[in-house]
Design a protein around this motif. Structure first.
Motif, PDB file in Angstrom:
ATOM      1  N   GLY A 206      40.406  77.199 -43.966  1.00  0.00           N
ATOM      2  CA  GLY A 206      39.294  77.909 -43.341  1.00  0.00           C
ATOM      3  C   GLY A 206      39.025  77.541 -41.900  1.00  0.00           C
ATOM      4  N   VAL A 207      38.985  76.229 -41.575  1.00  0.00           N
ATOM      5  CA  VAL A 207      38.615  75.813 -40.216  1.00  0.00           C
ATOM      6  C   VAL A 207      39.765  75.110 -39.496  1.00  0.00           C
ATOM      7  CG1 VAL A 207      36.178  75.593 -40.825  1.00  0.00           C
ATOM      8  CG2 VAL A 207      37.658  73.607 -41.030  1.00  0.00           C
ATOM      9  N   LEU A 208      40.956  75.115 -40.068  1.00  0.00           N
ATOM     10  CA  LEU A 208      42.100  74.441 -39.457  1.00  0.00           C
ATOM     11  C   LEU A 208      42.426  75.065 -38.101  1.00  0.00           C
ATOM     12  CD1 LEU A 208      44.131  72.169 -40.165  1.00  0.00           C
ATOM     13  CD2 LEU A 208      45.698  73.960 -40.921  1.00  0.00           C
ATOM     14  N   GLU A 209      42.544  74.205 -37.070  1.00  0.00           N
ATOM     15  CA  GLU A 209      42.812  74.675 -35.708  1.00  0.00           C
ATOM     16  C   GLU A 209      44.162  74.217 -35.178  1.00  0.00           C
ATOM     17  OE1 GLU A 209      39.607  73.418 -33.232  1.00  0.00           O
ATOM     18  OE2 GLU A 209      38.105  74.643 -34.255  1.00  0.00           O
ATOM     19  N   ASN A 210      44.686  73.126 -35.713  1.00  0.00           N
ATOM     20  CA  ASN A 210      45.948  72.572 -35.207  1.00  0.00           C
ATOM     21  C   ASN A 210      46.808  72.159 -36.395  1.00  0.00           C
ATOM     22  OD1 ASN A 210      47.994  71.379 -33.794  1.00  0.00           O
ATOM     23  ND2 ASN A 210      46.751  69.779 -32.852  1.00  0.00           N
ATOM     24  N   LEU A 211      47.996  72.762 -36.517  1.00  0.00           N
ATOM     25  CA  LEU A 211      48.902  72.455 -37.619  1.00  0.00           C
ATOM     26  C   LEU A 211      50.275  72.126 -37.052  1.00  0.00           C
ATOM     27  CD1 LEU A 211      49.686  72.339 -40.622  1.00  0.00           C
ATOM     28  CD2 LEU A 211      50.096  74.808 -40.524  1.00  0.00           C
ATOM     29  N   SER A 212      50.839  70.981 -37.480  1.00  0.00           N
ATOM     30  CA  SER A 212      52.147  70.551 -37.021  1.00  0.00           C
ATOM     31  C   SER A 212      52.984  70.125 -38.216  1.00  0.00           C
ATOM     32  CB  SER A 212      52.006  69.385 -36.023  1.00  0.00           C
ATOM     33  OG  SER A 212      53.260  68.987 -35.542  1.00  0.00           O
ATOM     34  N   LEU A 213      54.123  70.786 -38.416  1.00  0.00           N
ATOM     35  CA  LEU A 213      55.086  70.442 -39.456  1.00  0.00           C
ATOM     36  C   LEU A 213      56.361  69.981 -38.772  1.00  0.00           C
ATOM     37  CD1 LEU A 213      54.580  73.560 -41.781  1.00  0.00           C
ATOM     38  CD2 LEU A 213      53.424  71.354 -41.916  1.00  0.00           C
ATOM     39  N   GLU A 214      56.719  68.698 -38.951  1.00  0.00           N
ATOM     40  CA  GLU A 214      57.831  68.117 -38.214  1.00  0.00           C
ATOM     41  C   GLU A 214      58.823  67.455 -39.168  1.00  0.00           C
ATOM     42  OE1 GLU A 214      56.249  65.491 -35.239  1.00  0.00           O
ATOM     43  OE2 GLU A 214      54.506  66.784 -34.885  1.00  0.00           O
ATOM     44  N   TYR A 215      60.073  67.867 -39.091  1.00  0.00           N
ATOM     45  CA  TYR A 215      61.189  67.268 -39.830  1.00  0.00           C
ATOM     46  C   TYR A 215      60.960  67.268 -41.333  1.00  0.00           C
ATOM     47  CZ  TYR A 215      61.580  65.424 -35.098  1.00  0.00           C
ATOM     48  OH  TYR A 215      61.613  65.298 -33.740  1.00  0.00           O
ATOM     49  N   CYS A 216      60.199  68.225 -41.856  1.00  0.00           N
ATOM     50  CA  CYS A 216      59.916  68.272 -43.287  1.00  0.00           C
ATOM     51  C   CYS A 216      61.098  68.885 -44.034  1.00  0.00           C
ATOM     52  CB  CYS A 216      58.658  69.084 -43.554  1.00  0.00           C
ATOM     53  SG  CYS A 216      57.143  68.326 -42.908  1.00  0.00           S
ATOM     54  N   ARG A 217      61.294  68.404 -45.254  1.00  0.00           N
ATOM     55  CA  ARG A 217      62.379  68.917 -46.108  1.00  0.00           C
ATOM     56  C   ARG A 217      61.856  70.140 -46.857  1.00  0.00           C
ATOM     57  NH1 ARG A 217      66.376  64.978 -47.983  1.00  0.00           N
ATOM     58  NH2 ARG A 217      66.312  66.120 -49.935  1.00  0.00           N
ATOM     59  N   MET A 218      62.349  71.316 -46.500  1.00  0.00           N
ATOM     60  CA  MET A 218      61.836  72.562 -47.071  1.00  0.00           C
ATOM     61  C   MET A 218      62.955  73.443 -47.620  1.00  0.00           C
ATOM     62  SD  MET A 218      58.924  73.704 -44.343  1.00  0.00           S
ATOM     63  CE  MET A 218      57.430  72.731 -44.117  1.00  0.00           C
ATOM     64  N   GLN A 219      64.089  72.857 -47.962  1.00  0.00           N
ATOM     65  CA  GLN A 219      65.215  73.669 -48.395  1.00  0.00           C
ATOM     66  C   GLN A 219      64.949  74.391 -49.705  1.00  0.00           C
ATOM     67  OE1 GLN A 219      65.095  70.422 -48.387  1.00  0.00           O
ATOM     68  NE2 GLN A 219      66.056  69.510 -50.193  1.00  0.00           N
ATOM     69  N   MET A 220      63.944  73.962 -50.479  1.00  0.00           N
ATOM     70  CA  MET A 220      63.647  74.596 -51.752  1.00  0.00           C
ATOM     71  C   MET A 220      62.784  75.838 -51.598  1.00  0.00           C
ATOM     72  SD  MET A 220      62.867  71.305 -54.198  1.00  0.00           S
ATOM     73  CE  MET A 220      62.549  72.374 -55.593  1.00  0.00           C
ATOM     74  N   LEU A 221      62.210  76.040 -50.422  1.00  0.00           N
ATOM     75  CA  LEU A 221      61.254  77.133 -50.245  1.00  0.00           C
ATOM     76  C   LEU A 221      61.954  78.419 -49.814  1.00  0.00           C
ATOM     77  CD1 LEU A 221      58.302  75.372 -48.367  1.00  0.00           C
ATOM     78  CD2 LEU A 221      58.729  75.525 -50.809  1.00  0.00           C
ATOM     79  N   GLU A 222      61.541  79.517 -50.423  1.00  0.00           N
ATOM     80  CA  GLU A 222      61.986  80.835 -49.983  1.00  0.00           C
ATOM     81  C   GLU A 222      60.955  81.484 -49.072  1.00  0.00           C
ATOM     82  OE1 GLU A 222      62.887  83.176 -53.379  1.00  0.00           O
ATOM     83  OE2 GLU A 222      64.569  81.908 -54.034  1.00  0.00           O
ATOM     84  N   VAL A 223      59.691  81.128 -49.270  1.00  0.00           N
ATOM     85  CA  VAL A 223      58.603  81.693 -48.466  1.00  0.00           C
ATOM     86  C   VAL A 223      57.631  80.573 -48.127  1.00  0.00           C
ATOM     87  CG1 VAL A 223      56.711  83.358 -48.382  1.00  0.00           C
ATOM     88  CG2 VAL A 223      58.814  83.934 -49.599  1.00  0.00           C
ATOM     89  N   LEU A 224      57.174  80.560 -46.892  1.00  0.00           N
ATOM     90  CA  LEU A 224      56.122  79.639 -46.471  1.00  0.00           C
ATOM     91  C   LEU A 224      54.984  80.480 -45.903  1.00  0.00           C
ATOM     92  CD1 LEU A 224      55.083  76.767 -45.987  1.00  0.00           C
ATOM     93  CD2 LEU A 224      56.237  76.799 -43.765  1.00  0.00           C
ATOM     94  N   ASN A 225      53.864  80.485 -46.614  1.00  0.00           N
ATOM     95  CA  ASN A 225      52.692  81.268 -46.213  1.00  0.00           C
ATOM     96  C   ASN A 225      51.670  80.373 -45.549  1.00  0.00           C
ATOM     97  OD1 ASN A 225      53.567  83.803 -47.398  1.00  0.00           O
ATOM     98  ND2 ASN A 225      53.133  82.878 -49.389  1.00  0.00           N
ATOM     99  N   ILE A 226      51.193  80.803 -44.395  1.00  0.00           N
ATOM    100  CA  ILE A 226      50.142  80.073 -43.686  1.00  0.00           C
ATOM    101  C   ILE A 226      49.036  81.060 -43.335  1.00  0.00           C
ATOM    102  CG2 ILE A 226      49.554  78.742 -41.622  1.00  0.00           C
ATOM    103  CD1 ILE A 226      52.402  77.706 -41.594  1.00  0.00           C
ATOM    104  N   SER A 227      47.867  80.836 -43.917  1.00  0.00           N
ATOM    105  CA  SER A 227      46.707  81.686 -43.655  1.00  0.00           C
ATOM    106  C   SER A 227      45.584  80.804 -43.133  1.00  0.00           C
ATOM    107  CB  SER A 227      46.269  82.404 -44.939  1.00  0.00           C
ATOM    108  OG  SER A 227      45.117  83.187 -44.700  1.00  0.00           O
ATOM    109  N   ALA A 228      45.337  80.899 -41.842  1.00  0.00           N
ATOM    110  CA  ALA A 228      44.326  80.065 -41.186  1.00  0.00           C
ATOM    111  C   ALA A 228      43.671  80.900 -40.092  1.00  0.00           C
ATOM    112  CB  ALA A 228      44.952  78.802 -40.611  1.00  0.00           C
ATOM    113  N   PRO A 229      42.527  81.502 -40.379  1.00  0.00           N
ATOM    114  CA  PRO A 229      41.903  82.425 -39.401  1.00  0.00           C
ATOM    115  C   PRO A 229      41.501  81.761 -38.097  1.00  0.00           C
ATOM    116  CG  PRO A 229      40.428  81.991 -41.260  1.00  0.00           C
ATOM    117  CD  PRO A 229      41.747  81.426 -41.627  1.00  0.00           C
TER     118      PRO A 229
END
Length: 474
Positions: A206-229
């Motif tokens: 809801g109130v997230l203003e700064n998001l940082s994803l660095e060197y994360c292991r995401m090979q299992m994901l087909e979709v990454l959804n980010i909803s932050a108005p």
């Protein structure tokens, strides 16, 4: 004793008394509480809690410090005298973490940093509610090892789950599962090992203003959804932390971030979709770990076209290379770009692609290029009808390393075609400055009579040499 000796003795005695008074005075405790909080924010939580033994004035300060840092390596070094094995020490670390939080319920932790050897999204999901209860606004998780190097991931998840259940019952409160008031989140090398949790993890920020994803292991994901108005800055380093762990995200990135201002991506070509990019001001894309076959796919153009609303763009050298060979139907259009930064190679195919890119940015005002490598070719300057050169481009910045051949022909191309150009700034790193080779630019038929050239040479020792030319007066 003479009167002079008596006066000297009296003065020395007074000075010694003042020094003793200053030494005995607890000047640190008399500092304002905000300054004490700032000093303690640089210490690990284990050291912060130990300050309670300094005196009665310090007894409760640790429980109100708004910024906490938990580093398992620091904890591990300080625990050998208890003769614990690794798993026992890890369990003690998380017990210490939980107790530190629950013994300070009256005060809030606005900034929290946790560094451990391994962390995955399941464990993060177990702790999200705890952060919400403490009104955490800035959160950082950093893991140092991968799951292949770390055999204790399952016991760690079980330990956290047991601690969570214990404290749920002891404090008799239900933890929420959303991010609460979290405004800044940074995850480093976290293992996204649960697709169901990962796909929904960032859908209620809801109130997230700064998001940082660095060197994360995401090979299992087909979709990454980010909803932050309210998200304003998103950084995604979809890269390998080392060459032995190429577990990158190759799925689809869906962003519902209507107020996004800054976007930074570094990684392979992927598919992404923005619900609204009208607010994006600056976008930086660095494509890596690619081959020529991938470059021919239209995904690269689609990635850039999705950010066509950005006013400031930073693009890799693969974009000019792609545009030099791509078909017209797969090209992107960037009508809102006012500033463009490129990492370039000085070669014919890259320069032709760069000219095509300039044609796709009709309102460009500032062009910045960093030439990292180059060699002599037969490419020559020519007259070309480019909208941004005719009406908008005013400033050009060129930076070159010691490994490149200076693109003199491209500078001539700009002088011949940029009709409103005012300034060309050239910075040469670890190269000898020879003003004579720039004098030939005075023979070029200038499209703009106001253009000025400034050249700076920076040697390996840091010595700077500069000179400037007003080409309009030649």
């Amino acid at each position: 004793m003479s009167s002079m000796d008596h006066a000297y003795y009296k003065r020395s005695h007074t000075q010694r008394a003042q020094i003793i008074k200053l030494v005995r005075e607890d000047r640190l405790s008399n500092l304002p509480i905000d300054i004490l909080y700032h000093i303690l924010s640089f210490l690990d939580a284990t050291d912060v809690t130990r300050t309670s033994a300094l005196g009665k004035n310090w007894r409760n300060i640790w429980s109100s410090v708004p910024s906490l840092k938990f580093d398992f390596d620091v904890f591990l070094v300080q625990m050998p005298y208890l003769q614990l094995n690794y798993c026992e020490c890890l369990s003690k670390f998380w017990v210490f973490f939980f107790r530190t939080f629950f013994m300070r319920e009256a005060s809030q932790v606005t900034q929290l940093r946790i560094s451990c050897h391994y962390f995955d999204v399941q464990q993060f999901h177990l702790l999200v509610g705890l952060f919400a209860t403490q009104n955490v606004k800035e959160l950082q998780f950093e893991a140092r090892f991968t799951v292949d190097d770390y055999p204790f991931s399952l016991p760690l998840s079980e330990s956290l789950s047991e601690l969570r259940q214990y404290y749920d019952g002891s404090v008799k409160k239900q933890f929420p599962t959303a991010f609460g008031n979290l405004k800044s989140l940074r995850l480093v090398a976290v293992y996204f090992n649960d697709a169901k949790i990962s796909e929904k993890l960032f859908t209620d920020c809801g109130v997230l203003e700064n998001l940082s994803l660095e060197y994360c292991r995401m090979q299992m994901l087909e979709v990454l959804n980010i909803s932050a108005p309210n998200l304003k800055k998103f950084t995604f380093f979809n890269m390998r932390r080392d060459i032995f762990n190429p577990h990158l995200f190759h799925g689809r990135l869906n962003l519902h971030t209507p107020n996004l201002v800054n976007f930074c991506y570094n990684g392979p070509v992927i598919c992404w979709e923005f619900s609204n990019t009208s607010s994006v001001n600056h976008a930086m894309i660095e494509v890596s770990y690619e081959t020529y076959n991938v470059l021919r796919e239209p995904k690269l153009a689609a990635m850039i076209s999705a950010l066509s609303c950005a006013k400031a763009l930073s693009l890799p050298s693969l974009v000019p290379l792609y545009l030099s060979r791509a078909r017209r139907g797969s090209r992107c259009h960037l009508p809102n770009a006012r500033s463009l930064r490129l990492c370039m190679l000085y070669a014919e195919r890259y320069l032709e692609g760069l000219i095509n890119l300039l044609k796709l940015t009709p309102n460009l005002e500032i062009l910045s290029m960093e030439f990292t490598w180059g060699f002599e070719e037969n490419w020559k300057s020519r007259d070309e009808d480019v909208a941004c050169l005719s009406y908008h481009l005013k400033e050009v910045q060129i930076t070159g390393s010691c490994y490149f051949v200076f693109p003199m022909e491209f500078v001539k191309f700009l002088l011949q075609n940029a009709k409103v150009l005012e300034n060309i700034q050239i910075s040469l790193e670890e190269q000898e400055l020879d003003p004579k080779k720039f004098y030939e630019l005075g023979t070029v038929k200038l499209a703009s009579k106001r253009v000025a050239l400034s050249v700076t040479s920076i040697s390996a020792s840091g010595t700077r040499k500069c000179f400037s030319l007003n080409l309009g007066n030649f």
